[in-house]
Scaffold this active site. Sequence first.
Site, PDB file in Angstrom:
ATOM      1  N   THR A  90      -4.882 -18.609  21.937  1.00 11.05           N
ATOM      2  CA  THR A  90      -5.339 -19.859  22.559  1.00 11.05           C
ATOM      3  C   THR A  90      -6.815 -19.871  22.939  1.00 11.05           C
ATOM      4  OG1 THR A  90      -3.128 -20.327  23.389  1.00 11.05           O
ATOM      5  CG2 THR A  90      -4.952 -21.443  24.488  1.00 11.05           C
ATOM      6  N   ASN A 111      -6.977 -14.153  25.206  1.00 13.28           N
ATOM      7  CA  ASN A 111      -6.762 -14.748  26.527  1.00 13.28           C
ATOM      8  C   ASN A 111      -7.147 -13.732  27.596  1.00 13.28           C
ATOM      9  OD1 ASN A 111      -5.732 -17.043  25.300  1.00 13.28           O
ATOM     10  ND2 ASN A 111      -3.600 -16.428  25.553  1.00 13.28           N
ATOM     11  N   ARG A 174      -7.942 -22.581  30.395  1.00 12.15           N
ATOM     12  CA  ARG A 174      -8.777 -22.197  29.250  1.00 12.15           C
ATOM     13  C   ARG A 174      -8.878 -23.316  28.219  1.00 12.15           C
ATOM     14  NH1 ARG A 174      -4.103 -19.191  29.463  1.00 12.15           N
ATOM     15  NH2 ARG A 174      -2.660 -19.257  27.679  1.00 12.15           N
ATOM     16  N   HIS A 495       2.275 -15.833  18.356  1.00  8.13           N
ATOM     17  CA  HIS A 495       1.239 -15.989  17.327  1.00  8.13           C
ATOM     18  C   HIS A 495       0.188 -14.927  17.554  1.00  8.13           C
ATOM     19  CE1 HIS A 495      -0.888 -17.817  20.711  1.00  8.13           C
ATOM     20  NE2 HIS A 495       0.249 -18.458  20.938  1.00  8.13           N
TER      21      HIS A 495
END
Length: 555
Positions: A90, A111, A174, A495
């Site tokens: 992400t 992250n 984020r 992922h």
Amino acid sequence: MRKIYLLFTVFAMITQAQVSTAQKKGIKTAPKTTNGINRPKIIVGLVVDQMRWDYLYRYYDRYTTGGFKRLVKEGFSAENTLIPYTPTITACGHSSIYTGTTPAINGIVGNDWYDAQLKRNMYCAEDTSVTTVGSSTMAGVMSPKNMLTTTITDELRLATNFKSKVIGVALKDRGSILPAGHSANAAYWYDGQTGDWITSTYYMKSLPTWLQDYNKQKKADLYFAKNWNTLYPIDTYTQSTADDKNYERKTRGEQTPTFPHPLKLYIGKNYEVIKSTPYGNTITLDLAKTAIEAEKMGQNNTTDFLAVSCSSTDYVGHQYGPNSVEAEDTFLRLDKDLEEFFTYLDQKFGKGNYLFFLSADHGAAHVPGFMNENRLPGGTFEEAKVFKSLNETIEKTFKVKKAIAASENGQFYLDHASIKTANANLDAIKSLIIETLKTKDEVADAVDMTKLATTTLPEEIKKSLTYGYYAQRSGDIYYILKPNYFTGAKTGTTHGSWNPYDAHIPCVFMGWNVKPGKTNKTYHMTDIAATLAAMLHIQMPSGCIGTPITELTHQ
């Protein structure tokens, strides 16, 4: 001289008549900057978290005419847009879309990553020099300071001498902070502990009155009261597997991971749950519209930029997987939310006077349980067990305690100080780790990142690892799992790999100066910022390596 004056007067009258006609039709004319360059009233960037590229078409026959279908028909789609680095995570995705570069340059390598000096994990947006604004929790101790380059939103601010207004909105901090950039006017994200939208002192000392009023409505409770049932009869969800599967994860308080999901259980409490429902996307886009209105975005002589991320698609995907009824229902509901959002933008600014683009930060793998029941390869890798076993072996062999300090993003971080103090052989320790990893059934290969160039990995994987590597923040050893294998639990998905299911993302532009069409030429996530810079006639972000998608613009 008189002739020149008369010509100028006639030209002015014609221009004013054209503007008046446009205004009568409800169309807002696009602004002009002082140097005469035309730009749209507003740019809206939408990152749909965990949206695999195939979702544009998987549910196409069920989409409304005004949502994803309109985007595909009226917009320009770069159909083969790929993420050029790994890990596909992400924070990396949001920052790379907006910086036009990769983690190797913008520094956002995950992250989280292990900080050798602090001897702990560092969160991508962590900033202990700021405090939360809008709640008393620690959810707002965030800023973009860990991102090392400018964003396209920063460059727009620079190009207009900071007259352009830039705002980020997302459930995830984020997803709001990194796209909005360093110089944003504001970034807002959702505090799951309180059910309120918050920010940090990096941006302001107190929430604007309009957002304080918005928070009082407790939108999450309003949607909890609806529960979550399928939008259409459940037997029509033919693109999904059966609803009750043991490889889908149930929400705390629920008996099974099946419809209907009793959200009324969470009214007035557990506001985090809204994230794992399609209603999280609904309230995000609702706040985006509210911000446009309250901040008068796109209503002055400079182009503004609203950076939005719909995060609920990611939470739903992690919990239930890409082939779940929940995932299908979430995208069908997002489609209707998009239709409403586009209608709002049309009415507010006029078709063709705003520039919209959609992309994703990453895709997702199918759940291993789903793959296995359909005789397809896939599984999970128990990294924690391997981590513990390796440290025990290294201690016995080299007399170094906890030589592997941490594991993050498919990487092992070594404690170089401890290895040096023990006078142990660093290369021998690395070799032991690599050879052990290679014996695991789930592992395709493992490499010493300082020797990547000499490995026999395929060139595309080498490039992917290189673009994701930033020396001060990345690990020493990277392991590559076999396709459809990942580190994680037996339920839900995740992922992070180089594989197409994680790396193939949508990239569609619509609106101002965009001609409808498609290309199957390979482009990359990093090309989005370069394209925006070219269209707006502004500088590319400071680390940008992207190439403009020239096919989509009017010549």
